[in-house]
Design a protein around this motif. Structure first.
Motif, PDB file in Angstrom:
ATOM      1  N   SER A   1      43.206  21.161  33.661  1.00 53.75           N
ATOM      2  CA  SER A   1      43.598  22.361  34.794  1.00 53.75           C
ATOM      3  C   SER A   1      44.184  23.576  34.329  1.00 53.75           C
ATOM      4  O   SER A   1      45.174  23.330  33.598  1.00 53.75           O
ATOM      5  CB  SER A   1      44.384  21.558  35.979  1.00 53.75           C
ATOM      6  OG  SER A   1      44.604  22.511  37.044  1.00 53.75           O
ATOM      7  N   GLY A   2      43.786  24.680  34.752  1.00 49.38           N
ATOM      8  CA  GLY A   2      44.740  25.711  34.014  1.00 49.38           C
ATOM      9  C   GLY A   2      44.137  26.470  32.683  1.00 49.38           C
ATOM     10  O   GLY A   2      44.577  27.325  32.193  1.00 49.38           O
TER      11      GLY A   2
ATOM     12  N   SER B   1      37.484  28.413  35.554  1.00 49.05           N
ATOM     13  CA  SER B   1      37.095  28.920  36.486  1.00 49.05           C
ATOM     14  C   SER B   1      37.048  30.312  36.399  1.00 49.05           C
ATOM     15  O   SER B   1      36.293  31.232  37.019  1.00 49.05           O
ATOM     16  CB  SER B   1      38.025  28.671  37.754  1.00 49.05           C
ATOM     17  OG  SER B   1      37.675  27.223  38.089  1.00 49.05           O
ATOM     18  N   THR B   2      37.959  31.018  35.901  1.00 46.04           N
ATOM     19  CA  THR B   2      38.126  32.437  35.563  1.00 46.04           C
ATOM     20  C   THR B   2      36.921  32.967  34.894  1.00 46.04           C
ATOM     21  O   THR B   2      36.343  33.777  34.971  1.00 46.04           O
ATOM     22  CB  THR B   2      39.379  32.984  34.920  1.00 46.04           C
ATOM     23  OG1 THR B   2      40.605  32.316  35.567  1.00 46.04           O
ATOM     24  CG2 THR B   2      39.680  34.208  34.702  1.00 46.04           C
TER      25      THR B   2
HETATM   26  P1  ATP Z   1      41.329  24.445  37.335  1.00 44.80           P
HETATM   27  O1  ATP Z   1      40.564  23.298  36.855  1.00 44.80           O
HETATM   28  O2  ATP Z   1      42.694  23.857  37.904  1.00 44.80           O
HETATM   29  O3  ATP Z   1      40.334  25.209  38.665  1.00 44.80           O
HETATM   30  P2  ATP Z   1      40.875  26.341  35.515  1.00 44.80           P
HETATM   31  O4  ATP Z   1      40.704  25.825  33.941  1.00 44.80           O
HETATM   32  O5  ATP Z   1      39.481  26.767  36.020  1.00 44.80           O
HETATM   33  O6  ATP Z   1      41.620  25.365  36.379  1.00 44.80           O
HETATM   34  P3  ATP Z   1      41.765  29.047  35.828  1.00 44.80           P
HETATM   35  O7  ATP Z   1      41.750  28.811  37.302  1.00 44.80           O
HETATM   36  O8  ATP Z   1      40.866  29.868  35.295  1.00 44.80           O
HETATM   37  O9  ATP Z   1      41.808  27.591  35.225  1.00 44.80           O
HETATM   38  O10 ATP Z   1      43.165  29.612  35.611  1.00 44.80           O
HETATM   39  C1  ATP Z   1      43.578  29.939  34.290  1.00 44.80           C
HETATM   40  C2  ATP Z   1      44.980  30.255  34.445  1.00 44.80           C
HETATM   41  O11 ATP Z   1      45.054  31.561  35.111  1.00 44.80           O
HETATM   42  C3  ATP Z   1      46.028  29.666  35.029  1.00 44.80           C
HETATM   43  O12 ATP Z   1      47.163  29.540  34.508  1.00 44.80           O
HETATM   44  C4  ATP Z   1      45.931  30.169  36.677  1.00 44.80           C
HETATM   45  O13 ATP Z   1      47.273  29.854  37.162  1.00 44.80           O
HETATM   46  C5  ATP Z   1      45.793  31.671  36.254  1.00 44.80           C
HETATM   47  N1  ATP Z   1      45.128  32.332  37.128  1.00 44.80           N
HETATM   48  C6  ATP Z   1      43.866  32.268  37.737  1.00 44.80           C
HETATM   49  N2  ATP Z   1      43.574  32.938  38.733  1.00 44.80           N
HETATM   50  C7  ATP Z   1      44.640  33.862  38.953  1.00 44.80           C
HETATM   51  C8  ATP Z   1      45.068  34.794  39.965  1.00 44.80           C
HETATM   52  N3  ATP Z   1      44.105  35.337  40.805  1.00 44.80           N
HETATM   53  N4  ATP Z   1      46.244  35.319  39.834  1.00 44.80           N
HETATM   54  C9  ATP Z   1      47.133  34.720  38.968  1.00 44.80           C
HETATM   55  N5  ATP Z   1      46.878  33.721  38.062  1.00 44.80           N
HETATM   56  C10 ATP Z   1      45.770  33.328  38.058  1.00 44.80           C
END
Ligand code: ATP
Length: 361
Positions: free
Chosen positions: A41-42, A46-47
């Motif tokens: 996670s994080g 997703s980004t």
């Molecule tokens: P998960 O499996 O929990 O969805 P992930 O691997 O998809 O996690 P992301 O959602 O891409 O991770 O987030 C990457 C980092 O960017 C994290 O630290 C998250 O808190 C931060 N983040 C993502 N979207 C935003 C936003 N809109 N504003 C601020 N921080 C963000």
């Protein structure tokens, strides 16, 4: 000339305040390939997906779809003009519409004729196993069926690329396992390229042609499931994908080492691994299926004397916690039919041929 990648990311960066969510990410997905972003996670999965969809803009770097630049610092194509389908964790199907209307919606947006909408929706519902259910209310369906509606809606306009963000995580464990296989089979029939996001390594291994293991916005390693499991490039990948059992070593020769803290126990070093110099420290990492509990306590080559401390019956196998003579606790799986009593003196045999060797840890 070779076909261009369906999707290519070049040195993509995205920050949110002080967080580098995606930190210089490059990848290329080939036609018909399922490419998975796997990580905790994080880590930025997703980004990355949202930048491909057009829901986030990169701070720098470039995104190409079918050889065409769709996102850079200079310009970003809006989501509706990118030919990609998307399925999210919450299927986001419209509750007030029928199954048919849900799936027809993207075609209506694109101005398709009524006759062609009817034909294409019927075809795609058949394909995902929902033939005949078009007139049902979308929410009068089971979780698995709703997930298929979301999938049908994402593929009905034949996108170049399908983006899947943890699409199975709302299903119960049994249905999830079933849907993994269904999804893989459907993807193969359609021949569509997929960018898949998950933190579930089993799911990633079932569905993917290649997996990129991510940590802190960066890719640690890209490879087939087998390559990542058998030849992890970093400790993070090794520990994230499946379980490992580690033994600290002091290298005694080119092909042999002593196990630290275990009197009289030596192990053969895996072939082809660059071993540290004689006298150097290293870590041997073995997969559980290469470690065996055996009913006689004879320390020696590839064999540690131990005592059974715990036993957990897990159905498929039994997991024993065994304490070695040197005091290390090892968790070892054993076939269900082979039983050991608590306190029994056993030996732990390690087949090191498939193990990996790590120095500097
Ligand atoms: P998960 O499996 O929990 O969805 P992930 O691997 O998809 O996690 P992301 O959602 O891409 O991770 O987030 C990457 C980092 O960017 C994290 O630290 C998250 O808190 C931060 N983040 C993502 N979207 C935003 C936003 N809109 N504003 C601020 N921080 C963000």
């Amino acid at each position: 000339m070779t076909d261009p990648a369906v999707l290519e990311l070049r040195e993509v960066h995205k920050r949110f305040g002080a967080t580098a969510a995606v930190d210089g990410l490059s990848l290329a997905i080939q036609p018909g390939e399922v490419f998975t972003l796997l990580g905790p996670s994080g880590c930025g999965k997703s980004t990355t997906l949202r930048m491909v969809a057009g829901l986030e803009e990169p701070d720098s770097g470039e995104v190409f779809l079918d050889g065409k630049l769709i996102a850079s610092t200079r310009s970003c194509l809006p989501p509706e003009r990118r030919n990609v389908g998307m399925v999210f964790q919450s299927y986001a199907i419209w509750p007030h519409m029928t199954v048919f209307e849900n799936v027809a919606f993207p075609l209506q947006l694109r101005g398709a004729s009524k006759a062609s909408i009817r034909e294409r929706v019927d075809n795609v519902l058949e394909l995902v196993g929902l033939g005949g259910l078009g007139s049902r209310g979308a929410t009068d369906l089971s979780g698995g069926q709703q997930q298929r509606v979301a999938l049908a809606r994402a593929i009905v306009y034949e996108p170049k690329l399908l983006l899947l963000d943890e699409p199975l995580s709302n299903l119960d464990a049994r249905l999830r396992e079933h849907m993994r296989v269904e999804l893989r089979s459907l993807q193969q029939r359609l021949g569509i390229a997929v960018l898949f996001v998950t933190h579930d390594q089993a799911e990633a291994m079932v569905l993917s042609d290649r997996i990129a293991v991510m940590s802190a916005g960066r890719i640690e390693q890209v490879g087939t499931p087998a390559a990542l499991y058998e030849r992890p490039a970093t400790p993070f990948v090794r520990d994230f994908l499946g379980r490992v059992l580690t033994l600290p070593l002091i290298v005694s020769s080119e092909d042999c080492a002593e196990v630290v803290g275990e009197t009289g126990v030596r192990v053969e070093l895996p072939r082809g691994a660059p071993a540290p110099l004689r006298g150097g420290r290293a870590l041997l990492a073995c997969r559980p299926e290469d470690v065996y509990v055996e009913p006689h306590a004879l320390p020696g080559l590839n064999r540690l004397a131990a005592t059974v401390e715990t036993a957990a019956y897990l159905g498929e196998h039994i997991e024993y916690g065994v304490r070695t003579a040197g005091g290390q606790l090892l968790l070892v799986i054993s076939p269900r039919r082979q039983r050991f009593d608590l306190g029994a003196a056993v030996s732990v045999r390690v087949d090191t041929s498939g193990a990996t060797l790590w120095s500097g840890e």
